[in-house]
Scaffold this motif. Structure first.
Motif, PDB file in Angstrom:
ATOM      1  N   GLY A 153      -4.536  -1.478   2.763  1.00  0.00           N
ATOM      2  CA  GLY A 153      -5.077  -0.505   1.812  1.00  0.00           C
ATOM      3  C   GLY A 153      -6.426   0.004   2.286  1.00  0.00           C
ATOM      4  O   GLY A 153      -6.982  -0.488   3.274  1.00  0.00           O
ATOM      5  N   ARG A 180      -9.234   0.459  -0.008  1.00  0.00           N
ATOM      6  CA  ARG A 180      -9.897   0.409  -1.312  1.00  0.00           C
ATOM      7  C   ARG A 180     -11.300   1.006  -1.267  1.00  0.00           C
ATOM      8  O   ARG A 180     -11.759   1.610  -2.228  1.00  0.00           O
ATOM      9  N   PRO A 195       0.829  -1.210   0.000  1.00  0.00           N
ATOM     10  CA  PRO A 195       0.000   0.000   0.000  1.00  0.00           C
ATOM     11  C   PRO A 195       0.862   1.260   0.000  1.00  0.00           C
ATOM     12  O   PRO A 195       1.957   1.281   0.581  1.00  0.00           O
ATOM     13  N   GLU A 213      -3.323   5.067  -1.712  1.00  0.00           N
ATOM     14  CA  GLU A 213      -4.477   4.708  -0.896  1.00  0.00           C
ATOM     15  C   GLU A 213      -4.954   5.874  -0.034  1.00  0.00           C
ATOM     16  O   GLU A 213      -6.149   6.022   0.224  1.00  0.00           O
ATOM     17  N   VAL A 266      -4.376   2.002   7.126  1.00  0.00           N
ATOM     18  CA  VAL A 266      -3.957   1.490   5.818  1.00  0.00           C
ATOM     19  C   VAL A 266      -3.175   0.194   5.987  1.00  0.00           C
ATOM     20  O   VAL A 266      -3.382  -0.779   5.259  1.00  0.00           O
TER      21      VAL A 266
END
Length: 535
Positions: free
Chosen positions: A470, A472, A161, A250, A465
């Motif tokens: 991440g 998303r 990430p 991200e 994160v």
């Protein structure tokens, strides 16, 4: 009762063990990209807190710091000297070229490009290239102010990430990392000196600045960054274009706060953490404390930050400023200055090459800051309710000083017009008009009124994160769409084609037959012709 206390103690110990067990030291690569001590100060708050939280860090840095277990520094030694030597050789030391917005934009990208060209050959970056490809980084933090070519490390280390950070407010190109709507009709470009209420002409010019910036970056600067990335990561198969790599971001942490900055819509994965550097511990020397205590009416701090030096003003301007300070003995002046010319200081002037600025501004003895308009300095002044005289030199400093004037907490002086007389007028205005200090105190209350410290907010989102590999669900669908799809240009094109088709059909069916007028003319002229023949 004892049993109950024992049970509570056991439960507390169990919860603590669970909490400790859930903390896992992840490997984080922190890519600092811009040779600026102020950026390092800002970034340092982030990576030091991450280190305190048990994470292992590898840090690309311009500032010499010793490596310790769990924190490895890859230091680019004497990079500032190399950079200044390069600019001096190119003759790029005239700040007057930055005062026009278009020249400012181009000069900023030129600075980025010269820096990147030197960074490519830095041994510290080469040492990072020597890490085995199998080395696991759980997160890469990238200072996206510049150095986009370093994003090749994202793909080199298996696409962990990516978090982007910048101490540079909200850079104009943040929209390429996140789906930020851009309204050029009320959001001034950082290189301009406009307010959010612009005239028609200013809106036209501001829109031109934004489009020029976007086109220059995407069509000139970024292709060159991609060439540098291809050169640095030569041999890496299938390396994506640098434009695509930055779109994998991200989370974006920006040094902004609504109390201080122009109104701007931000998506949920762009988090303002303005002022996270302010509460860093600083100590004043005993000599400086004594100097501040002796000043009759208080202290004026004269500091141009880390990237602009007072010596750059030239000997004549420095002489005028010194005479001005000498003529105001009721105030003490702390002047950040290396004094290479050996100027003789009067008793009310303390000249020093480094100032613990945050500590000085936090003192009730400090009445005013004379600054280059750097964002971190203005945030520290706002936090402590200190009025400011801004002297902008380049980049976002013009916009920063303009916001200062609009907020009623200070005034600006162009760097090319700074001298003893202009500074005297500004000093007398701010020191004698209490409205500036009153407004500065009001702004301080707005800035401080936050649900949590900005640094805590930054760390929370970074670790979120890591924990989720991440974010998303916060990323806009626009990141995987073409611009013509995002803005509905394809639908508009279809509608225009349909409208054009209907127009052509309607025009064809409403046009009179070509021979109607001819036949009508023939019917009118026929009898006359026949009569002539009969005669």
């Amino acid at each position: 009762m004892k049993l109950r206390l024992a049970a509570l103690a056991v439960a507390g110990a169990f919860n603590l063990l669970v909490a400790l067990g859930s903390v896992r030291g992840e490997n984080i690569l922190f890519l600092q990209t811009i040779c600026s001590k102020s950026h390092h100060i800002w970034n340092r708050q982030i990576f030091e807190r991450l280190y305190e939280n048990g994470h292992n860090l590898t840090i690309l840095s311009f500032e010499p710091e010793p490596s310790v277990p769990g924190k490895t520094f890859l230091v680019m030694d004497e990079f500032q000297q190399k950079l200044m030597a390069k600019f001096a050789a190119d003759g790029a030391t005239d700040f007057s070229s930055y005062e026009g917005a278009l020249g400012n934009i181009m000069n900023v990208y030129q600075y980025y490009e010269v820096s990147s060209a030197l960074l490519v050959d830095e041994p510290a970056i080469r040492r990072l290239l020597d890490y085995p490809r199998s080395f696991r980084f759980d997160l890469i933090v990238h200072d996206f102010t510049m150095g986009q070519f370093l994003l090749g490390f994202v793909q080199r280390f298996g696409n962990p990430p990516l978090v982007a950070v910048s101490a540079y407010n909200i850079p104009s190109y943040t929209q390429f990392l996140a789906d930020i709507p851009l309204y050029t009709t009320y959001l001034p470009h950082p290189a301009s000196s406009f307010s959010s209420r612009m005239s028609f002409t200013e809106r036209v010019r501001n829109t031109g600045y934004w489009w020029f910036d976007m086109l220059y970056r995407q069509q000139i600067f970024m292709p060159r960054e991609n060439q540098r990335m291809q050169r640095l990561f030569e041999g890496d198969v299938g390396l994506a274009h640098v434009k695509l790599l930055e779109r994998r971001t991200e989370l974006v942490l920006v040094n902004s706060d609504p109390a201080l900055d122009f109104y701007q819509l931000l998506p949920p994965n762009v988090v303002p953490v303005g002022g996270l550097h302010i509460k860093r511990p600083e100590e004043m020397s005993p000599m400086m404390k004594q100097f501040m205590a002796r000043a009759n009416r208080g202290i004026v701090l004269f500091s141009f930050g880390t990237n602009v030096q007072s010596e750059m003003l030239g000997p004549e301007v420095n002489r005028q400023l010194l005479e001005l300070f000498r003529s105001m003995p009721e105030y003490g002046f702390i002047w950040k200055h290396a004094n290479a010319d050996g100027l003789i200081m009067p008793p009310n002037v303390l000249m020093t090459p480094w100032v613990p600025q945050s500590a000085v501004l936090a003192s009730s003895r400090t009445k005013l800051l004379v600054s280059h308009g750097g964002l971190l300095s203005l945030q520290e002044a706002a936090w402590n309710g200190v009025p400011v005289i801004g002297v902008p030199f380049f980049a976002d400093q013009f916009s920063n000083v303009r916001r200062l004037e609009l907020s009623g907490t200070g005034v600006g002086i162009p760097s090319t017009k700074l001298n003893g007389e202009t500074l005297r007028e500004a000093l007398e205005k701010l020191l004698n008009d209490t409205s500036y200090r009153k407004r500065a105190k009001e702004l301080s209350q707005l800035f401080r009124a936050q649900p949590e410290p900005p640094l805590d907010r930054a760390i929370f989102w970074i670790e979120k994160v890591i924990a989720n590999k991440g974010l998303r669900y916060l990323r806009s669908p626009a990141r995987s769409m073409a611009p013509y799809q995002v803005y509905g240009l394809d639908m508009l094109a279809v509608l225009l084609l349909i409208a054009l088709g209907y127009y052509l059909i309607f025009k064809r069916h409403t046009k009179p037959p070509a021979n109607t007028s001819a036949s009508a003319t023939g019917s009118q002229q026929g009898p006359r012709t026949m009569k002539r023949k009969e005669q």
